[in-house]
Design a protein around this motif. Structure first.
Motif, PDB file in Angstrom:
ATOM      1  N   GLU A 152       0.825  -1.093   0.214  1.00  0.00           N
ATOM      2  CA  GLU A 152       0.075   0.065  -0.095  1.00  0.00           C
ATOM      3  C   GLU A 152       0.998   0.884   0.008  1.00  0.00           C
ATOM      4  O   GLU A 152       0.563   2.261  -0.661  1.00  0.00           O
ATOM      5  N   HIS A 153       1.715   1.324   0.854  1.00  0.00           N
ATOM      6  CA  HIS A 153       2.781   2.342   0.767  1.00  0.00           C
ATOM      7  C   HIS A 153       3.798   2.737  -0.351  1.00  0.00           C
ATOM      8  O   HIS A 153       3.751   3.622  -0.685  1.00  0.00           O
ATOM      9  N   ASN A 154       4.004   1.649  -1.165  1.00  0.00           N
ATOM     10  CA  ASN A 154       4.794   1.608  -2.151  1.00  0.00           C
ATOM     11  C   ASN A 154       3.963   1.224  -3.440  1.00  0.00           C
ATOM     12  O   ASN A 154       4.559   0.643  -4.446  1.00  0.00           O
ATOM     13  N   PHE A 155       2.817   1.647  -3.719  1.00  0.00           N
ATOM     14  CA  PHE A 155       1.803   1.151  -4.542  1.00  0.00           C
ATOM     15  C   PHE A 155       2.412   1.680  -5.994  1.00  0.00           C
ATOM     16  O   PHE A 155       1.918   0.614  -7.123  1.00  0.00           O
ATOM     17  N   GLU A 156       3.171   2.405  -6.393  1.00  0.00           N
ATOM     18  CA  GLU A 156       3.574   2.852  -7.513  1.00  0.00           C
ATOM     19  C   GLU A 156       4.568   1.777  -8.342  1.00  0.00           C
ATOM     20  O   GLU A 156       4.744   1.508  -9.455  1.00  0.00           O
TER      21      GLU A 156
END
Length: 235
Positions: free
Chosen positions: A156-160
């Motif tokens: 979620e934090h690094n979705f990119e």
């Protein structure tokens, strides 16, 4: 170079002869390991007390190197203040959670599926953390650490960039980071300056600090084509 000496503060000489160790082929692994592993096993505080030719040293580190490499591969640029390991889960001490998140991300990169990831994660917890102590000190909210909960928070934090985690192996990233490190070490070797690699950080005499930073930025760009995600910390 036998004309240089590397020692502890009490005069014990240290061996810094290194070699690269690849896995399977020249595109997998390739990290630089110091003979005997002694220097690379020292704590950060112990490394800060190393002397090179009797001079004090500085250690300079690539921050969050593997997530930065993944972002560069994917064409994504992290904001300068973004921490890929900076997840938040209620009940966790932030510093402890960051350490757990870093373990989780690096383990995931070397696992083919979630079953293998959980096995490796639990093994890492048993070897690297005292879970009972963390719970007793209220650094974690439960008497276990849920590896999947941490992985979901990381995604979620690094979705990119997280979609790339199933496409890029940890060994491939290790090869990239070791190619960057090899450039840095080669540069200083050709200047007859001692540079000690500690995986994604480097130790030199303090007077070479800025030169080291400049070379690290150059080497990242040389290997990756762009250094927008190259963030460097002085320890």
């Amino acid at each position: 170079n036998i004309e240089h000496t590397v020692s502890t503060k009490d005069g014990q000489l240290l061996c810094i002869q290194g070699k690269r160790i690849f896995n399977r082929d020249l595109n997998s692994g390739g990290r630089i390991y110091i003979a005997g592993g002694h220097v690379q096993c020292l704590s950060g505080e112990e490394r800060s007390q190393i002397l090179i030719d009797g001079e004090e040293v500085v250690e300079v580190d690539f921050r969050s190197l593997h997530p930065s490499l993944i972002a560069t591969i994917g064409g994504h640029v992290f904001p300068k203040d973004f921490d890929p390991y900076g997840i938040k889960i209620e009940g966790y001490d932030p510093k402890t959670l960051r350490k757990l998140a870093k373990f989780a991300m690096l383990i995931k990169l070397n696992c083919k599926d979630n079953v293998q990831y959980i096995r490796a994660f639990n093994k890492a917890m048993s070897l690297s953390f005292n879970i009972k102590e963390l719970y007793a000190n209220k650094q974690i909210p439960k008497p276990i650490v849920d590896g999947m909960e941490i992985m979901f928070a990381l995604k979620e934090h690094n979705f990119e960039i997280m979609h790339l985690f199933d496409e890029i192996s940890g060994l491939k990233l290790q090869c990239m980071d070791s190619n960057i490190a090899q450039n840095v070490v080669t540069y200083f070797t050709q200047q007859d300056i001692v540079c000690i690699p500690i995986h994604d950080s480097f130790i030199v005499q303090k007077r070479y600090q800025q030169e080291l930073i400049d070379v690290m930025l150059w080497s990242y760009k040389e290997v990756m084509g762009d250094n927008s995600n190259c963030f460097i910390d002085v320890k």
